[in-house]
Enzyme design. Structure first.
Site, PDB file in Angstrom:
ATOM      1  N   ARG A  90      38.328 -22.531  17.636  1.00 25.99           N
ATOM      2  CA  ARG A  90      38.062 -23.935  17.316  1.00 25.99           C
ATOM      3  C   ARG A  90      38.394 -24.777  18.530  1.00 25.99           C
ATOM      4  O   ARG A  90      37.635 -24.862  19.468  1.00 25.99           O
ATOM      5  CB  ARG A  90      38.896 -24.359  16.095  1.00 25.99           C
ATOM      6  CG  ARG A  90      38.366 -23.796  14.805  1.00 25.99           C
ATOM      7  CD  ARG A  90      39.380 -23.848  13.707  1.00 25.99           C
ATOM      8  NE  ARG A  90      40.491 -22.938  13.985  1.00 25.99           N
ATOM      9  CZ  ARG A  90      41.479 -22.690  13.146  1.00 25.99           C
ATOM     10  NH1 ARG A  90      41.511 -23.293  11.990  1.00 25.99           N
ATOM     11  NH2 ARG A  90      42.424 -21.841  13.462  1.00 25.99           N
ATOM     12  N   SER A 128      42.210 -23.360   6.879  1.00 23.61           N
ATOM     13  CA  SER A 128      42.600 -23.050   5.501  1.00 23.61           C
ATOM     14  C   SER A 128      43.778 -23.922   5.095  1.00 23.61           C
ATOM     15  O   SER A 128      43.863 -24.419   3.970  1.00 23.61           O
ATOM     16  CB  SER A 128      43.002 -21.581   5.375  1.00 23.61           C
ATOM     17  OG  SER A 128      41.938 -20.748   5.728  1.00 23.61           O
TER      18      SER A 128
HETATM   19  P1  ADP Z   1      44.680 -15.845  11.055  1.00 19.33           P
HETATM   20  O1  ADP Z   1      45.861 -16.157  10.185  1.00 19.33           O
HETATM   21  O2  ADP Z   1      44.510 -14.414  11.395  1.00 19.33           O
HETATM   22  O3  ADP Z   1      44.483 -16.762  12.237  1.00 19.33           O
HETATM   23  P2  ADP Z   1      42.648 -17.293   9.646  1.00 19.33           P
HETATM   24  O4  ADP Z   1      42.135 -16.943   8.311  1.00 19.33           O
HETATM   25  O5  ADP Z   1      43.364 -18.597   9.816  1.00 19.33           O
HETATM   26  O6  ADP Z   1      43.473 -16.061  10.073  1.00 19.33           O
HETATM   27  O7  ADP Z   1      41.455 -17.239  10.680  1.00 19.33           O
HETATM   28  C1  ADP Z   1      40.754 -16.064  10.943  1.00 19.33           C
HETATM   29  C2  ADP Z   1      39.919 -16.268  12.188  1.00 19.33           C
HETATM   30  O8  ADP Z   1      38.978 -17.307  11.936  1.00 19.33           O
HETATM   31  C3  ADP Z   1      40.721 -16.733  13.397  1.00 19.33           C
HETATM   32  O9  ADP Z   1      40.107 -16.192  14.547  1.00 19.33           O
HETATM   33  C4  ADP Z   1      40.569 -18.219  13.384  1.00 19.33           C
HETATM   34  O10 ADP Z   1      40.660 -18.781  14.689  1.00 19.33           O
HETATM   35  C5  ADP Z   1      39.147 -18.344  12.862  1.00 19.33           C
HETATM   36  N1  ADP Z   1      38.913 -19.617  12.194  1.00 19.33           N
HETATM   37  C6  ADP Z   1      39.684 -20.259  11.301  1.00 19.33           C
HETATM   38  N2  ADP Z   1      39.140 -21.433  10.928  1.00 19.33           N
HETATM   39  C7  ADP Z   1      37.963 -21.524  11.634  1.00 19.33           C
HETATM   40  C8  ADP Z   1      36.953 -22.519  11.737  1.00 19.33           C
HETATM   41  N3  ADP Z   1      37.015 -23.662  11.070  1.00 19.33           N
HETATM   42  N4  ADP Z   1      35.921 -22.266  12.542  1.00 19.33           N
HETATM   43  C9  ADP Z   1      35.858 -21.114  13.250  1.00 19.33           C
HETATM   44  N5  ADP Z   1      36.775 -20.161  13.221  1.00 19.33           N
HETATM   45  C10 ADP Z   1      37.824 -20.347  12.435  1.00 19.33           C
END
Ligand code: ADP
Length: 163
Positions: A90, A128
């Site tokens: 992001r 999230s």
């Molecule tokens: P983690 O706890 O492993 O970071 P997340 O569920 O928060 O897991 O995110 C999983 C992946 O998706 C990570 O690479 C994160 O950067 C990406 N991610 C989270 N939100 C977004 C978004 N809004 N757009 C693109 N990628 C995202």
């Protein structure tokens, strides 16, 4: 058959994650969304709930499957005969941590590449964490999550579904 693994907590899936999944599904033969079980953070949804929500939100993508994983990511990728790992990027704030993780994973297994994908600009502020916060405070999260996730959030946070 080119397989990519998209690992994460997905607590819960947002439209930003979904955007990355859709882009990956166009580039690879098979996309495995791997929901991490070994959470140090206290998740709102159980791993099984998170998996089901992703499945319900990706029924239109036949080459996408959802699985639970724990332990070392590089080992899981090998088990799945995966070629690469996808992570979403992001803002600049994601970079440092992702950079460290990618290089560490390469150190552990140099055959597995990490690819970064940027979501549509309008999703680049989405997380999230924010979605849970907004939903918990009674805000409308429809622009940020699928209808299935919106309902699950409302049920979990004990609210009537807004709109
Ligand atoms: P983690 O706890 O492993 O970071 P997340 O569920 O928060 O897991 O995110 C999983 C992946 O998706 C990570 O690479 C994160 O950067 C990406 N991610 C989270 N939100 C977004 C978004 N809004 N757009 C693109 N990628 C995202």
């Amino acid at each position: 058959m080119r397989t990519v693994i998209y690992p994460g907590s997905f607590d819960p899936l947002t439209n930003g994650h979904l955007d990355v999944i859709q882009r990956a599904a166009r580039l690879f033969d098979r996309v495995v969304v791997a929901v991490a079980r070994n959470e140090s953070k206290q998740p709102l949804f159980s791993p099984a709930e998170r998996k089901t929500l992703i499945e319900q939100s990706t029924t239109d993508l036949p080459n996408v499957s959802v699985d639970l994983f724990e332990g070392l990511l590089v080992e899981y990728v090998e088990q799945q005969s995966g070629h690469a790992v996808i992570r979403g990027l992001r803002a600049l704030s994601d970079f440092e941590n992702e950079f460290q993780m990618a290089l560490m994973n390469r150190q552990l297994n140099e055959h597995i590449e990490t690819l970064f994908m940027m979501p549509r600009a309008s999703y680049s502020f989405l997380s999230s964490h924010l979605v849970k916060e907004i939903s918990g405070l009674g805000g409308d999260v429809s622009p940020f999550v699928t209808p299935e996730v919106k309902e699950a959030l409302a049920a979990k946070l004990g609210q009537a579904c807004v709109n």
